[in-house]
Enzyme design. Structure first.
Site, PDB file in Angstrom:
ATOM      1  N   SER A   8       0.845  -1.194   0.000  1.00  0.00           N
ATOM      2  CA  SER A   8       0.000   0.000   0.000  1.00  0.00           C
ATOM      3  C   SER A   8       0.880   1.244   0.000  1.00  0.00           C
ATOM      4  O   SER A   8       1.664   1.459   0.928  1.00  0.00           O
ATOM      5  CB  SER A   8      -0.890   0.010   1.241  1.00  0.00           C
ATOM      6  OG  SER A   8      -1.374   1.328   1.447  1.00  0.00           O
ATOM      7  N   HIS A  33      -1.311  -1.308  -4.200  1.00  0.00           N
ATOM      8  CA  HIS A  33      -2.581  -0.990  -3.548  1.00  0.00           C
ATOM      9  C   HIS A  33      -2.645   0.525  -3.331  1.00  0.00           C
ATOM     10  O   HIS A  33      -1.764   1.111  -2.708  1.00  0.00           O
ATOM     11  CB  HIS A  33      -2.642  -1.736  -2.225  1.00  0.00           C
ATOM     12  CG  HIS A  33      -3.931  -1.609  -1.498  1.00  0.00           C
ATOM     13  ND1 HIS A  33      -5.056  -2.356  -1.792  1.00  0.00           N
ATOM     14  CD2 HIS A  33      -4.285  -0.806  -0.450  1.00  0.00           C
ATOM     15  CE1 HIS A  33      -6.034  -2.033  -0.968  1.00  0.00           C
ATOM     16  NE2 HIS A  33      -5.605  -1.096  -0.139  1.00  0.00           N
ATOM     17  N   ASP A  35      -4.770   3.579  -1.852  1.00  0.00           N
ATOM     18  CA  ASP A  35      -5.829   3.909  -0.887  1.00  0.00           C
ATOM     19  C   ASP A  35      -6.390   5.298  -1.169  1.00  0.00           C
ATOM     20  O   ASP A  35      -5.707   6.303  -1.011  1.00  0.00           O
ATOM     21  CB  ASP A  35      -5.260   3.849   0.531  1.00  0.00           C
ATOM     22  CG  ASP A  35      -5.053   2.417   0.987  1.00  0.00           C
ATOM     23  OD1 ASP A  35      -6.010   1.632   0.919  1.00  0.00           O
ATOM     24  OD2 ASP A  35      -3.923   2.089   1.394  1.00  0.00           O
ATOM     25  N   MET A  37      -8.994   8.057  -0.122  1.00  0.00           N
ATOM     26  CA  MET A  37      -9.811   8.464   1.032  1.00  0.00           C
ATOM     27  C   MET A  37     -10.402   9.851   0.774  1.00  0.00           C
ATOM     28  O   MET A  37      -9.727  10.713   0.215  1.00  0.00           O
ATOM     29  CB  MET A  37      -8.943   8.506   2.289  1.00  0.00           C
ATOM     30  CG  MET A  37      -8.250   7.196   2.585  1.00  0.00           C
ATOM     31  SD  MET A  37      -7.409   7.256   4.172  1.00  0.00           S
ATOM     32  CE  MET A  37      -6.584   5.665   4.195  1.00  0.00           C
ATOM     33  N   HIS A  66      -8.396   1.015  -3.882  1.00  0.00           N
ATOM     34  CA  HIS A  66      -9.296   0.791  -2.736  1.00  0.00           C
ATOM     35  C   HIS A  66     -10.007   2.109  -2.430  1.00  0.00           C
ATOM     36  O   HIS A  66      -9.419   3.018  -1.838  1.00  0.00           O
ATOM     37  CB  HIS A  66      -8.437   0.314  -1.546  1.00  0.00           C
ATOM     38  CG  HIS A  66      -9.205   0.090  -0.283  1.00  0.00           C
ATOM     39  ND1 HIS A  66      -8.580  -0.115   0.926  1.00  0.00           N
ATOM     40  CD2 HIS A  66     -10.542   0.034  -0.030  1.00  0.00           C
ATOM     41  CE1 HIS A  66      -9.489  -0.284   1.875  1.00  0.00           C
ATOM     42  NE2 HIS A  66     -10.689  -0.182   1.318  1.00  0.00           N
ATOM     43  N   MET A  68     -12.169   4.370  -0.417  1.00  0.00           N
ATOM     44  CA  MET A  68     -12.797   4.579   0.901  1.00  0.00           C
ATOM     45  C   MET A  68     -13.507   5.923   0.815  1.00  0.00           C
ATOM     46  O   MET A  68     -13.060   6.926   1.384  1.00  0.00           O
ATOM     47  CB  MET A  68     -11.715   4.559   1.995  1.00  0.00           C
ATOM     48  CG  MET A  68     -11.232   3.162   2.324  1.00  0.00           C
ATOM     49  SD  MET A  68      -9.671   3.150   3.218  1.00  0.00           S
ATOM     50  CE  MET A  68      -8.537   3.277   1.846  1.00  0.00           C
ATOM     51  N   MET A 137     -11.472  -6.057   5.678  1.00  0.00           N
ATOM     52  CA  MET A 137     -10.613  -5.115   6.411  1.00  0.00           C
ATOM     53  C   MET A 137     -10.274  -5.715   7.777  1.00  0.00           C
ATOM     54  O   MET A 137     -11.164  -6.119   8.526  1.00  0.00           O
ATOM     55  CB  MET A 137     -11.330  -3.778   6.618  1.00  0.00           C
ATOM     56  CG  MET A 137     -11.553  -2.963   5.358  1.00  0.00           C
ATOM     57  SD  MET A 137     -10.058  -2.518   4.458  1.00  0.00           S
ATOM     58  CE  MET A 137      -9.151  -1.551   5.666  1.00  0.00           C
ATOM     59  N   GLY A 142      -8.779   3.892   7.332  1.00  0.00           N
ATOM     60  CA  GLY A 142      -8.462   5.302   7.587  1.00  0.00           C
ATOM     61  C   GLY A 142      -6.991   5.591   7.774  1.00  0.00           C
ATOM     62  O   GLY A 142      -6.517   6.654   7.372  1.00  0.00           O
ATOM     63  N   GLY A 145      -0.622   1.498   9.756  1.00  0.00           N
ATOM     64  CA  GLY A 145       0.063   1.281  11.036  1.00  0.00           C
ATOM     65  C   GLY A 145      -0.823   0.917  12.212  1.00  0.00           C
ATOM     66  O   GLY A 145      -0.383   0.996  13.353  1.00  0.00           O
ATOM     67  N   ASP A 175      -6.619  -6.483   4.357  1.00  0.00           N
ATOM     68  CA  ASP A 175      -5.962  -5.177   4.406  1.00  0.00           C
ATOM     69  C   ASP A 175      -6.011  -4.643   5.830  1.00  0.00           C
ATOM     70  O   ASP A 175      -7.098  -4.471   6.391  1.00  0.00           O
ATOM     71  CB  ASP A 175      -6.721  -4.236   3.443  1.00  0.00           C
ATOM     72  CG  ASP A 175      -6.105  -2.855   3.336  1.00  0.00           C
ATOM     73  OD1 ASP A 175      -5.021  -2.620   3.906  1.00  0.00           O
ATOM     74  OD2 ASP A 175      -6.729  -2.011   2.660  1.00  0.00           O
ATOM     75  N   GLY A 177      -2.813  -4.055   9.125  1.00  0.00           N
ATOM     76  CA  GLY A 177      -2.014  -4.724  10.155  1.00  0.00           C
ATOM     77  C   GLY A 177      -1.357  -6.014   9.691  1.00  0.00           C
ATOM     78  O   GLY A 177      -1.038  -6.879  10.502  1.00  0.00           O
ATOM     79  N   GLY A 197       1.126  -2.004   4.215  1.00  0.00           N
ATOM     80  CA  GLY A 197       1.707  -0.664   4.073  1.00  0.00           C
ATOM     81  C   GLY A 197       2.951  -0.522   4.907  1.00  0.00           C
ATOM     82  O   GLY A 197       4.078  -0.658   4.417  1.00  0.00           O
ATOM     83  N   SER A 198       2.767  -0.300   6.204  1.00  0.00           N
ATOM     84  CA  SER A 198       3.910  -0.016   7.079  1.00  0.00           C
ATOM     85  C   SER A 198       4.896  -1.180   7.165  1.00  0.00           C
ATOM     86  O   SER A 198       6.105  -0.958   7.256  1.00  0.00           O
ATOM     87  CB  SER A 198       3.417   0.388   8.468  1.00  0.00           C
ATOM     88  OG  SER A 198       2.421  -0.495   8.916  1.00  0.00           O
TER      89      SER A 198
HETATM   90  C1  DX5 Z   1      -6.201   1.530   5.762  1.00  0.00           C
HETATM   91  C2  DX5 Z   1      -5.782   1.250   4.347  1.00  0.00           C
HETATM   92  C3  DX5 Z   1      -4.676   0.276   4.269  1.00  0.00           C
HETATM   93  C4  DX5 Z   1      -3.396   0.718   4.943  1.00  0.00           C
HETATM   94  C5  DX5 Z   1      -2.720  -0.500   5.462  1.00  0.00           C
HETATM   95  O1  DX5 Z   1      -7.380   2.234   5.760  1.00  0.00           O
HETATM   96  O2  DX5 Z   1      -6.850   0.746   3.596  1.00  0.00           O
HETATM   97  O3  DX5 Z   1      -4.433  -0.129   2.935  1.00  0.00           O
HETATM   98  O4  DX5 Z   1      -2.548   1.395   4.093  1.00  0.00           O
HETATM   99  O5  DX5 Z   1      -1.625  -0.131   6.217  1.00  0.00           O
HETATM  100  P1  DX5 Z   1      -0.940  -1.130   7.233  1.00  0.00           P
HETATM  101  O6  DX5 Z   1      -0.466  -2.303   6.423  1.00  0.00           O
HETATM  102  O7  DX5 Z   1       0.186  -0.342   7.812  1.00  0.00           O
HETATM  103  O8  DX5 Z   1      -1.966  -1.530   8.244  1.00  0.00           O
HETATM  104 ZN    ZN Z   2      -6.420  -0.226   1.644  1.00  0.00          ZN
END
Ligand code: DX5
Ligand code: ZN
Length: 231
Positions: A8, A33, A35, A37, A66, A68, A137, A142, A145, A175, A177, A197-198
């Site tokens: 991500s 990926h 995101d 928002m 994705h 949101m 999810m 949102g 991390g 998606d 953690g 992501g992180s």
């Molecule tokens: C959260 C996003 C995720 C996010 C995941 O709302 O949809 O895609 O980037 O980040 P990590 O992998 O750090 O939880």
């Molecule tokens: Zn996402």
């Protein structure tokens, strides 16, 4: 069942997005990926279609968008024209989710439907035959991390069986953690596409992080109980 890793870019350096995408695709990631928002469905505002259009020139990877956002039906055409390959919307945001799926397909993209941790599988059951992907999810959407919500493992497992029984083609994406440890749990529960992501962009060795999240290949038989990892 081979796992697909989808870094991500929410956790990437936004000042160097093209390089950040190259870094993870060179390291073996299949999907990117993205995101999106809107500041309403979730608090932050991130990436719009013009950014996707610019990035498309620099990468052949599968762009996994994705959404949101509230009113996802208003965004599909723009993201499809910008170069999205898969467009996923949240079932919580759509009054006519089946129509949104039709719109995504008409725009030439694969369709995904996402559900929040607090949303029941029954909300997407009637849609599974019509989507290429269902996104569970494992954090509240949102932010990157956040801590993985373990209670979603049962939902992933149930969804896997539901899809199996329906004999339909629908990949399960997860998606939130996801890291080397939680990836084992979600893969064993039936997830095929793992967003992170992180755990990827925050890692000192990105290739190592992707490899750890991908894990060993699972030999998936018809029934979950028979799944086993290859040595
Ligand atoms: C959260 C996003 C995720 C996010 C995941 O709302 O949809 O895609 O980037 O980040 P990590 O992998 O750090 O939880
Ligand atoms: Zn996402």
């Amino acid at each position: 069942m081979s796992t697909i890793v989808a870094p991500s870019i929410l956790s990437a350096d936004f000042a160097h997005l093209a390089d950040e995408i190259k870094k993870v695709t060179d390291a073996g990631a299949e999907y990117i990926h993205i995101d999106v928002m809107d500041g309403t469905f979730v608090p932050e505002i991130t990436i719009g279609a013009p950014v996707v259009r610019s990035l498309r020139k620099f990468s052949d990877a599968v762009f996994d968008v994705h959404l949101m956002v509230e009113h996802p039906e208003t965004q599909i055409k723009s993201f499809a024209e910008a170069g999205a390959d898969i467009i996923t919307f949240h079932v919580e945001t759509a009054r006519h989710p089946h129509r949104v799926i039709q719109q995504i397909h008409e725009s030439g993209c694969k369709a995904g439907v996402a559900l929040n941790p607090g949303t029941s599988l029954s909300m997407i059951e009637e849609l599974l035959e019509d989507v290429e992907m269902a996104l569970v999810m494992t954090v509240n959407p949102g932010y990157a991390g956040q801590k993985f919500i373990e209670s979603q493992l049962g939902k992933i497992h149930m969804l896997y069986h539901m899809i199996d029984e329906m004999e339909t083609e629908c990949d399960i994406e997860v998606d939130g953690g996801i890291n080397a440890k939680t990836s084992v749990l979600v893969r064993e529960s039936g997830a095929k596409i793992l967003v992170a992501g992180s755990a990827i962009y925050g890692a000192p060795d990105v290739a190592r992080a992707i490899k750890d999240i991908r894990g060993k290949e699972l030999h998936r038989h018809r029934h979950y109980e028979d799944d086993e990892e290859e040595d």
